[in-house]
Design an enzyme around this catalytic site. Structure first.
Site, PDB file in Angstrom:
ATOM      1  N   CYS A  52     -50.260  17.154 -23.443  1.00 28.05           N
ATOM      2  CA  CYS A  52     -49.615  16.146 -22.602  1.00 28.05           C
ATOM      3  C   CYS A  52     -49.367  16.711 -21.201  1.00 28.05           C
ATOM      4  O   CYS A  52     -48.232  16.916 -20.769  1.00 28.05           O
ATOM      5  CB  CYS A  52     -48.302  15.699 -23.251  1.00 28.05           C
ATOM      6  SG  CYS A  52     -47.612  14.218 -22.497  1.00 28.05           S
TER       7      CYS A  52
ATOM      8  N   PRO B 238     -61.896  49.378 -19.893  1.00 26.07           N
ATOM      9  CA  PRO B 238     -62.479  48.038 -19.841  1.00 26.07           C
ATOM     10  C   PRO B 238     -61.856  47.123 -20.888  1.00 26.07           C
ATOM     11  O   PRO B 238     -61.529  47.555 -21.993  1.00 26.07           O
ATOM     12  CB  PRO B 238     -63.960  48.285 -20.150  1.00 26.07           C
ATOM     13  CG  PRO B 238     -63.951  49.531 -20.995  1.00 26.07           C
ATOM     14  CD  PRO B 238     -62.836  50.379 -20.447  1.00 26.07           C
TER      15      PRO B 238
END
Length: 463
Positions: free
Chosen positions: A387, A317
């Site tokens: 950006c 996991p």
């Protein structure tokens, strides 16, 4: 000082708090939106691990990853204890550290008895430096370099072999003692998850094709330099269904049976990981205990049907161990209202510290940490500062009225956030702290502008 929760306001940040007011052993972290220690204090601020989130931001800056140690340890204990309870043979839980690999995280999970699954030389080196025993480290990867293989061999960890190229490389790197390996096989099992995180179907870059089993088992059985101890498979990530893992366990026991025909003594079976978590209110993953019990029972049943001794059972996991243990705190800055379309609220981070929304279209939940009981009466789109028009953390999220300087918290950011972070637009990576019992300790230092150019080199002719 921690006080009782403020009056519940419908559709407020308080709705995301864990249902319990203290950590209970039967609360599965992967089914929560916030860490188990999440509380609201007398200032109406979110508190994690006994630490006021707004105070942490003042002390360590933002963006800031805040890891709740108690939640992570609870998840580790639940995996460890349920496998011990439901599996009659030997077992070992491994943390899939690609979710978040750093010294502190490796040290915490190792202290809870877990091993570490690594997928590169860098992750392996980090685990070793954190003091993890090589006997509990397993190296994965579909294109391991020669240097990575040498590091794994010299350290004494187990190598999960993915393909023929790697098998031949390992034979060429043989030493006086046989290299401990497992074989990764592709089971051909589909599961309902994102295309990029399905790794168990036949059209996958990972693992040997099951049609090649005869050749693979024959080749490995003839190599004295290879000590094949186990078989491995993994079917994907963020899985809520239990049936695919039941199918996987049954298929792997059949492979285990077939391997014995070639004189291979397979003693370990690794069923991978993939248990999902609760990212939104509608997500309903099985608990850690439910998933573990299903795996243990089907392996035992299949081995009994095949009259095989129980192998050492491993699982890996990652997300379900650490994702909900961590939140990311941002500082809100500018906003832009476009009448009849949307309102953008921007934070001081984004796709460089959490690339999952732009990469996987992943959905998260958020609260304003300094206005926890305020009604969420505005719908906004949370934008990052990069950006890129696509640098959106969460679309159409309900929040209280926000102002510059408010502290926004995005939940469940422990898995694949820091580990997939970048310096896009030359933003320094955020700091990370681990919190417990009201104490915060730095585990990852915030990068500086100097760090950004540390590896740059300017040729003399350009000076």
């Amino acid at each position: 000082m921690v006080v009782t929760f403020p009056p519940q306001v419908e559709n407020s940040g308080s709705q995301y708090l864990p249902e319990n007011t203290g950590i209970k052993a039967d609360i599965s972290p992967n089914q929560q939106l916030l860490p188990l220690t999440a509380k609201v204090n007398q200032h109406d601020h979110l508190e994690i691990g006994g630490c006021d989130v707004t105070t942490l931001v003042k002390q360590f800056g933002s963006p800031l990853y805040i890891l709740d140690e108690a939640t992570l340890r609870t998840a580790c204990k639940q995996y460890h204890n349920t496998f011990k309870e439901y599996y009659k043979g030997e077992s070992q839980v491994l943390y899939a550290s690609k979710a978040w690999n750093c010294l502190a995280v490796c040290a915490i999970v190792a202290s809870e008895g877990l091993g570490i699954d690594v997928v590169s030389g860098g992750e392996l080196y980090t685990a070793l430096q954190a003091g993890v025993s090589p006997a509990k480290i397993y190296l994965h990867g579909n294109n391991k370099s020669r240097d990575e293989l040498i590091l794994a061999i010299e350290s004494g960890c187990t190598i999960v072999v993915d393909n023929w190229y790697e098998l031949h490389n390992l034979v060429g790197l043989s030493t006086d003692s046989a290299v401990r390996i497992m074989l990764r096989l592709t089971p051909g099992i589909e599961c309902h998850t994102h295309e990029y995180i399905r790794t168990g179907h036949l059209d996958s870059k990972f693992g040997f094709d099951p049609n090649d089993l005869d050749q693979v088992f024959t080749f490995v059985s003839q190599q004295p330099s290879l000590n094949c101890v186990g078989l491995h498979a993994h079917i994907g990530s963020q899985i809520f269904e239990r049936q695919p893992h039941r199918d996987l366990a049954a298929v792997m026991v059949e492979w285990l049976r077939d391997a014995s025909k070639y004189g291979l003594t397979i003693t370990e079976l690794n069923v991978g990981g993939g248990l999902g978590i609760k990212y939104t209110e509608s997500d309903d993953p099985p608990s850690i205990a439910e998933w573990s019990r299903a795996i243990c029972e089907i392996v035992q049943s299949a081995c009994e049907s095949e009259n095989l001794p129980l192998p050492k059972l491993l699982c890996e996991p990652g997300r379900s161990l650490i994702a909900t243990s961590c939140i990311t705190a941002y500082t809100i800055g500018s906003s832009k209202e476009i009448p009849d379309i949307r309102t953008y609220v921007s934070v001081d981070g984004g796709m460089s510290d959490n690339p999952r929304p732009i990469t996987y279209q992943s959905v998260y939940r958020a609260v304003v940490a300094n206005k926890m009981s305020a009604a969420c009466n505005e719908t906004v789109t949370l934008a990052g500062k990069h950006c890129e028009s696509g640098d959106i953390l969460i679309k159409n999220v309900q929040l209280p009225k926000t102002a510059p300087g408010d502290i926004l918290v995005v939940m469940a950011t422990g898995a694949y956030n820091y580990s997939m972070s970048s310096n896009y637009n030359r933003l320094p990576r955020p700091a990370a702290v681990v919190v417990t019992n009201g104490e915060a300790n730095l585990i990852l230092q915030r990068e500086t502008y100097q760090d950004l150019i540390r590896q740059d080199y300017l040729p003399e002719r350009l000076k």
